[in-house]
Design a protein around this motif. Structure first.
Motif, PDB file in Angstrom:
ATOM      1  N   VAL A  45     -39.799  63.650 -60.100  1.00 35.40           N
ATOM      2  CA  VAL A  45     -38.457  63.203 -60.525  1.00 35.40           C
ATOM      3  C   VAL A  45     -38.036  61.868 -59.929  1.00 35.40           C
ATOM      4  O   VAL A  45     -36.999  61.323 -60.313  1.00 35.40           O
ATOM      5  N   GLY A  46     -38.804  61.335 -58.967  1.00 34.77           N
ATOM      6  CA  GLY A  46     -38.423  60.066 -58.354  1.00 34.77           C
ATOM      7  C   GLY A  46     -37.032  60.137 -57.760  1.00 34.77           C
ATOM      8  O   GLY A  46     -36.669  61.101 -57.083  1.00 34.77           O
ATOM      9  N   THR A  47     -36.230  59.135 -58.043  1.00 32.33           N
ATOM     10  CA  THR A  47     -34.874  59.097 -57.493  1.00 32.33           C
ATOM     11  C   THR A  47     -33.842  59.719 -58.437  1.00 32.33           C
ATOM     12  O   THR A  47     -32.649  59.703 -58.140  1.00 32.33           O
ATOM     13  N   GLY A  48     -34.299  60.237 -59.575  1.00 34.40           N
ATOM     14  CA  GLY A  48     -33.387  60.989 -60.442  1.00 34.40           C
ATOM     15  C   GLY A  48     -32.843  60.244 -61.643  1.00 34.40           C
ATOM     16  O   GLY A  48     -32.053  60.814 -62.408  1.00 34.40           O
ATOM     17  N   GLY A  49     -33.244  58.999 -61.854  1.00 33.71           N
ATOM     18  CA  GLY A  49     -32.722  58.240 -62.987  1.00 33.71           C
ATOM     19  C   GLY A  49     -33.062  58.854 -64.334  1.00 33.71           C
ATOM     20  O   GLY A  49     -32.185  59.001 -65.205  1.00 33.71           O
TER      21      GLY A  49
END
Length: 246
Positions: A42-46
């Motif tokens: 998901v990485g940072t959620g962007g």
């Protein structure tokens, strides 16, 4: 740099009716609303936020190792600043606290395939795979995803490319693992979503759900025989002539 071996050639039947989209954002309106959606990596959620906004899933499962805070910088920004002095997981959970609290979002932390295994078989409508891009990991993720998605579900694979950048020491295994999965499990490509640096996405579905080639050819034949096609023929010819003179 050592390139990965050539990916297996896909049979034409697994590409029948495939369409090209301008970017991965264009995929989302084509997915079912109110679905159960898992984003693996998901990485940072962007992108998570975009999925929630467009698809309005009744359940969203966020899977990640959540270790980005261990890096000094990320995308040119200090991770201490990016995550507000906390950890990657704390930052992500904080950003989706309301949805997590309501039970509409689950956050699973750890190895991607192991986290997917915690979910019931045939319980998800869409799985977005964007975790470790090395061959063995993509192959594991897809093998598990194929069991967790419903029979009429969707698997989307991110970064459908051989290498991250020129000079990279570790090749991606995304293309090879994806083709092998498609051939082994009879999944076809419904969409290829482009990206400006060709870090494309591919949208996969069971082959029996792909648009039927014979039906598409029949529809095109009917269109060409229609009044509207004949009426617009001079205009289309003029456009073709202009293009040929450029």
């Amino acid at each position: 740099m050592t390139l990965p071996p050539e990916a297996p050639t896909l049979p034409a039947r697994l590409l029948h009716g495939a369409s090209v989209l301008p970017n991965r954002e264009a995929i989302l309106p084509l997915l079912p609303k109110g679905c159960e959606f898992a984003e693996v990596g998901v990485g940072t959620g962007g992108f998570s936020r975009l999925v929630l906004s467009v698809c309005a899933p009744r359940l969203f499962v966020a899977i990640d190792e959540f270790r980005l805070h261990e890096l000094d910088t990320l995308w040119g920004q200090p991770t201490q600043t990016l995550f507000g002095g906390g950890t990657h997981a704390q930052s992500y959970r904080s950003g989706f606290a309301d949805r997590i609290g309501s039970g509409r979002m689950r956050v699973l932390e750890g190895d991607s395939a192991d986290c997917l295994e915690q979910l019931e078989d045939r319980s998800l409508d869409v799985i977005y795979v964007d975790a470790d891009h090395r061959y063995e990991f993509v192959r594991r993720d897809l093998a598990v995803a194929g069991r967790k998605v419903r029979d009429d579900g969707w698997i989307i694979v991110n970064d459908y490319i051989m290498v991250a950048e020129l000079g990279a020491t570790i090749p991606y295994g995304v293309v090879n693992a994806t083709h092998e999965f498609m051939i082994e499990h009879d999944w076809g490509m419904q969409y290829l979503a482009l990206q400006t640096r060709m870090f494309c996405d591919v949208v996969l579905r069971p082959s029996h759900l792909l648009p039927d080639l014979a039906s598409l050819q029949h529809e095109v034949a009917l269109l060409r025989a229609s009044t509207s096609w004949r009426v617009t023929r001079p205009l289309r010819a003029a456009v073709g002539l202009l293009r040929s003179r450029r």
